[in-house]
Design a protein around this motif. Structure first.
Motif, PDB file in Angstrom:
ATOM      1  N   ARG A   9       0.835  -1.202   0.000  1.00 34.57           N
ATOM      2  CA  ARG A   9       0.000   0.000   0.000  1.00 34.57           C
ATOM      3  C   ARG A   9       0.874   1.258   0.000  1.00 34.57           C
ATOM      4  N   ALA A  10       1.926   1.256   0.796  1.00 33.02           N
ATOM      5  CA  ALA A  10       2.808   2.429   0.865  1.00 33.02           C
ATOM      6  C   ALA A  10       3.542   2.653  -0.452  1.00 33.02           C
ATOM      7  N   GLN A  50       2.555   1.693  -3.554  1.00 38.49           N
ATOM      8  CA  GLN A  50       1.714   1.944  -4.717  1.00 38.49           C
ATOM      9  C   GLN A  50       0.762   3.126  -4.551  1.00 38.49           C
ATOM     10  N   VAL A  51       0.594   3.635  -3.328  1.00 41.20           N
ATOM     11  CA  VAL A  51      -0.320   4.764  -3.102  1.00 41.20           C
ATOM     12  C   VAL A  51       0.486   5.919  -2.514  1.00 41.20           C
ATOM     13  N   PRO A  59      -0.890  10.228   1.072  1.00 38.29           N
ATOM     14  CA  PRO A  59      -1.224   9.761   2.433  1.00 38.29           C
ATOM     15  C   PRO A  59      -2.727   9.719   2.683  1.00 38.29           C
ATOM     16  N   ARG A 118      -4.139   6.781   0.875  1.00 36.05           N
ATOM     17  CA  ARG A 118      -3.644   5.571   1.540  1.00 36.05           C
ATOM     18  C   ARG A 118      -4.452   5.298   2.806  1.00 36.05           C
ATOM     19  N   GLN A 119      -4.807   6.354   3.519  1.00 34.66           N
ATOM     20  CA  GLN A 119      -5.610   6.181   4.722  1.00 34.66           C
ATOM     21  C   GLN A 119      -6.989   5.633   4.376  1.00 34.66           C
ATOM     22  N   THR A 159      -6.915   1.878   3.792  1.00 27.57           N
ATOM     23  CA  THR A 159      -6.455   1.028   4.896  1.00 27.57           C
ATOM     24  C   THR A 159      -7.650   0.343   5.548  1.00 27.57           C
ATOM     25  N   TYR A 193      -4.371  -0.420  -6.958  1.00 24.50           N
ATOM     26  CA  TYR A 193      -3.946   0.809  -6.288  1.00 24.50           C
ATOM     27  C   TYR A 193      -3.464   1.868  -7.284  1.00 24.50           C
ATOM     28  N   SER A 247      -5.008   5.832  -8.070  1.00 22.97           N
ATOM     29  CA  SER A 247      -4.166   7.005  -7.864  1.00 22.97           C
ATOM     30  C   SER A 247      -4.129   7.935  -9.062  1.00 22.97           C
TER      31      SER A 247
END
Length: 799
Positions: free
Chosen positions: A581-582, A584-585, A588, A591-592, A595, A612, A616
């Motif tokens: 996740r970190a 590819q996204v 922030p 990403r949240q 999650t 992902y 984006s």
């Protein structure tokens, strides 16, 4: 019109070589400069050398109605099938060759594969050719053969090029004579209009065989003193009303492409059910190259599906009797049929509501559809597939694998396509099930196998105003490939496994894409790769196949440990998901939003490398605000904002809770399955239900998995069911029924295990609104296989 675009690089290379060889060896000879006799000999030699005929089919010279030809049949015979539901249906095939050349032998690669794909016998007619025998000699031969075949049952008529025009003329002649016509017409690049256009258009650059001069010379031989506009010679110029359903297939790179379009339009204008399929970058009658080109194999499979979908269901002797009725021609239905044959039980029929086999893989044709477990684990242990092209196989590949299985085992003659079951009732006095279909036919069998699985009944989102939406509305399991998405405003409701496969493809086309998410999902990398020549060579060895399959099963079982707190597998999966996740996204905030707020494993995990990144993109919006309602032209969220939408896609999956709700199933003492499952579906080992003797569920309640291939569960379930059947037959009993106390104790134990599991900690399709988990098995695969594979007869009543 439906357009198919071959995308395989390997097929593109093969197609290039095929086109080059045709342009070098065939097109120069198809010319008025060469005598017809020489052209015939040349074509016969080339066909014998270059067009592969599958060994699984046999060709037998014969006469029908006094007319010569040959029968093409699958070599694998069907034993003791008293009635497949179609009264001895056959295919009459009329070969092409501009009425002057060609024969059943030159088209054997096509007709043999049509026999295999359909499971029906194909009679390829050797009709008389011009110039020795001008019109109407060929038509008279076709009429004689058709009437002889029709005396024994329904006939599908197929033909390519001039044979397609002859098939049309045949259907029109039968209609005008008031005789029964074909069940359907299968026309491949048909020559429907023999009148040469003036001026002559330039041939398409990719035309591999035909020229205007040669075609016109042959037509002149055929028509002799008749006008080329005679409807018997140019059916497109005649009255087309009252004809049977027609499927037309053509390529974009052929001389008769425009005729295919014109014929389709004329048939529709005349009120005839007609479907036009155009394959891009393919030449005249490219289906002859089946066995070499995947696009040709797929086209022939579609011919077979269309033929079955339009066969009339008959009851020549009243109620149809079988030993076993199987509902559904998906993975579990095919597995059951193959294992029944191995057990010596050949008198079975498969009822399939769709026009083709595949189950879930027939329904799900949306862009990007693929299986979410490695393909080696998604083939049966007894039927490895060395032809997978990727580790995670696409839906068309899986459907093709199933089609090959059905052809190899002679199952197509057992399948009754386009048949919806409306009622099944058990008769205590006889120990038999009686069935009624929506088509009005009735059947009887001793055993009833429900192999529809949990992913069968569509689930539309329960959103106010859904029915008022005036744009295009699609469900992922009823995809319309003709719905335009390019440059349009698209909304996707749902972010589960289906959406994760669909969204990247839609993001590449839509001007604006809104993805409505209720709850974020756990996403892990998909360890996908393309299989190369070495992989496929190794896959040809059974020991290598078994080892690869076993290895992947162990990996998947290790992943199952990730659903339990404190395990090394769980720690590794959580760390991998966070890193994925970190990586590819980059945003922030996004990403949240992505999650998950629930434990890993509570819902089905998504494996994706492009979901992902698609979310984006600047023209893609992830909407996490709840949907209040749908309007005529958009979607209103709970914050009052309305987003304008042209196309609404519902990736909301299936109703896995109300199993078999579309069928009235009645067991002992008049009790229905709906009433027995009023508080949720339950069964013993997911296979048998107390009070419903001789009935067996495949992938029934509490047999789904969140981590591995369903095929690992299907195979032992099939063995369990056949073991029960053999106990009834060998003991000369009327029926077998699981004991109610055994089933109750089994389900109580299941629910106790599930209550403390990860699956009880969030809302998902695994569970009902009351919290009862009705889909998943709580343990590991080996546990289920050991418990199920051989039935414990002490758990059953035998009457």
């Amino acid at each position: 019109m439906v357009v198919y675009t071959p995308r395989s690089a390997v097929e593109s290379l093969l197609a290039c070589l095929q086109r080059w060889s045709l342009q070098l060896l065939v097109k120069p000879v198809f010319s008025p400069r060469f005598p017809i006799a020489f052209q015939r000999r040349w074509l016969a030699v080339l066909a014998r050398l270059s067009l592969p005929v599958p060994r699984a089919a046999s060709a037998t010279p014969a006469q029908v109605g006094g007319m010569p030809g040959e029968w093409l049949r699958p070599r694998r015979t069907v034993h003791n099938v008293t009635d497949t539901g179609h009264a001895r249906a056959t295919v009459l095939y009329l070969h092409g060759g501009a009425y002057c050349i060609g024969s059943p032998a030159t088209h054997r690669s096509l007709t043999a594969r049509l026999a295999l794909a359909s499971g029906l016998p194909v009679f390829a007619l050797d009709y008389r050719l011009a110039p020795e025998h001008p019109y109407p000699a060929a038509l008279h031969d076709a009429l004689a053969a058709f009437r002889a075949l029709r005396a024994d049952g329904p006939v599908i008529v197929g033909g390519d090029s001039a044979g397609g025009g002859l098939a049309l003329a045949l259907a029109m002649a039968l209609r005008d004579a008031g005789d029964p016509g074909p069940a359907s017409l299968l026309l491949l690049s048909p020559l429907g209009d023999a009148v040469a256009p003036d001026p002559l258009p330039a041939p398409p650059p990719g035309e591999a065989m035909l020229s205007h001069r040669w075609a016109q010379a042959c037509v002149d031989f055929y028509r002799a003193q008749r006008s080329a506009a005679d409807p018997g010679i140019s059916p497109l110029r005649g009255h087309l009303g009252g004809l049977p359903p027609v499927l037309i297939q053509a390529g974009t790179d052929e001389l008769l492409h425009d005729q295919a379009l014109a014929l389709h339009a004329a048939l529709q204008a005349a009120g005839v059910t007609a479907r036009l399929e155009v394959t891009q970058h393919r030449w005249h009658v490219f289906q002859l190259h089946s066995g070499v080109l995947k696009s040709a194999d797929e086209a022939i499979a579609r011919l077979a599906s269309f033929a079955h979908a339009h066969l009339p269901h008959t009851q020549p002797n009243g109620e149809q009797a079988h030993e076993v009725v199987i509902l559904g021609a998906g993975m579990s239905g095919l597995c059951m049929a193959i294992r029944l044959q191995r057990a010596g039980l050949h008198n079975f029929v498969i009822l399939e509501k769709q026009p083709g086999l595949g189950g879930t893989w027939w329904d799900n044709t949306y862009p990007g559809a693929h299986v979410d477990v490695p393909a080696p684990a998604y083939s049966f242990s007894f039927a490895p597939n060395p032809g997978w092209t990727r580790r995670f196989a696409s839906a068309p590949e899986i459907q093709a694998y199933m089609q090959q299985l059905a052809e190899r085992h002679g199952l197509l003659a057992h399948i009754r396509f386009g048949t919806r079951l409306s009622e099944a009732r058990f008769e205590e006095a006889t120990g038999h099930w009686r069935f009624a279909t929506e088509q009005g036919t009735t059947l009887r069998s001793r055993f009833f196998v429900c192999s529809t699985g949990p992913l069968n009944q569509l689930r539309w989102p329960d959103i106010p105003g859904l029915e008022t939406f005036k744009g295009r509305k699609l469900h992922s399991a009823r995809w319309d490939a003709q719905c335009p998405l390019q440059g349009r405003r698209v909304a996707v409701v749902g972010t589960g496994s289906t959406a994760s496969q669909l969204v990247p493809h839609m993001a590449a086309q839509a001007a604006q894409l809104h993805v409505f998410q209720r709850t974020a999902n756990w996403v892990l990398p998909r360890l996908d790769r393309r299989y190369h020549a070495l992989d496929r060579w190794l896959a040809g060895f059974s020991s290598y196949n078994r080892l690869v399959r076993w290895s992947w099963v162990q990996v998947l079982e290790w992943g199952r440990r990730g659903f339990e707190d404190g395990t090394l597998a769980r720690k590794g999966m959580l760390k991998t998901a966070a890193a994925h996740r970190a990586r590819q996204v980059p945003s922030p905030a996004l990403r949240q939003q992505l999650t998950p707020p629930y434990p890993l494993g509570c819902k089905r995990i998504i494996y994706s490398n492009d979901f992902y990144p698609a979310l984006s993109q600047p023209h893609v919006e992830l909407v996490t605000t709840g949907i209040e309602r749908i309007t005529e032209h958009g979607i209103v969220t709970t914050d009052g904002r309305e987003r304008a939408v042209d196309v609404l896609v519902c990736a909301t999956g299936f109703d896995a809770v109300h199993l078999l709700s579309s069928i009235k199933v009645t067991g002992l003492h008049g009790r229905t399955l709906a009433s027995a499952w009023a508080n949720g579906p339950e069964a013993y080992q997911g296979i048998t239900v107390a009070g419903f003797p001789n009935m067996f569920l495949m992938l029934g309640p509490n047999t789904a998995t969140g981590h591995t291939s369903t095929l690992l569960y299907i195979e032992p379930e099939v063995e369990h069911a056949i073991g029960c059947m053999q106990a009834v037959r060998q003991g000369q009993h009327r029926w077998i029924d699981v004991r109610a106390d055994v089933m109750a104790a089994h389900n109580q134990q299941l629910q106790q295990r599930l209550a403390g599991s990860v699956w009880s900690q969030c809302r998902s399709w695994y569970r009902m609104d009351n919290g009862r988990i009705v889909a998943l098995f709580p343990g590991f695969t080996a546990e289920y296989v050991k418990a199920v594979q051989r039935p414990r007869l002490a758990d059953y009543h035998l009457q």
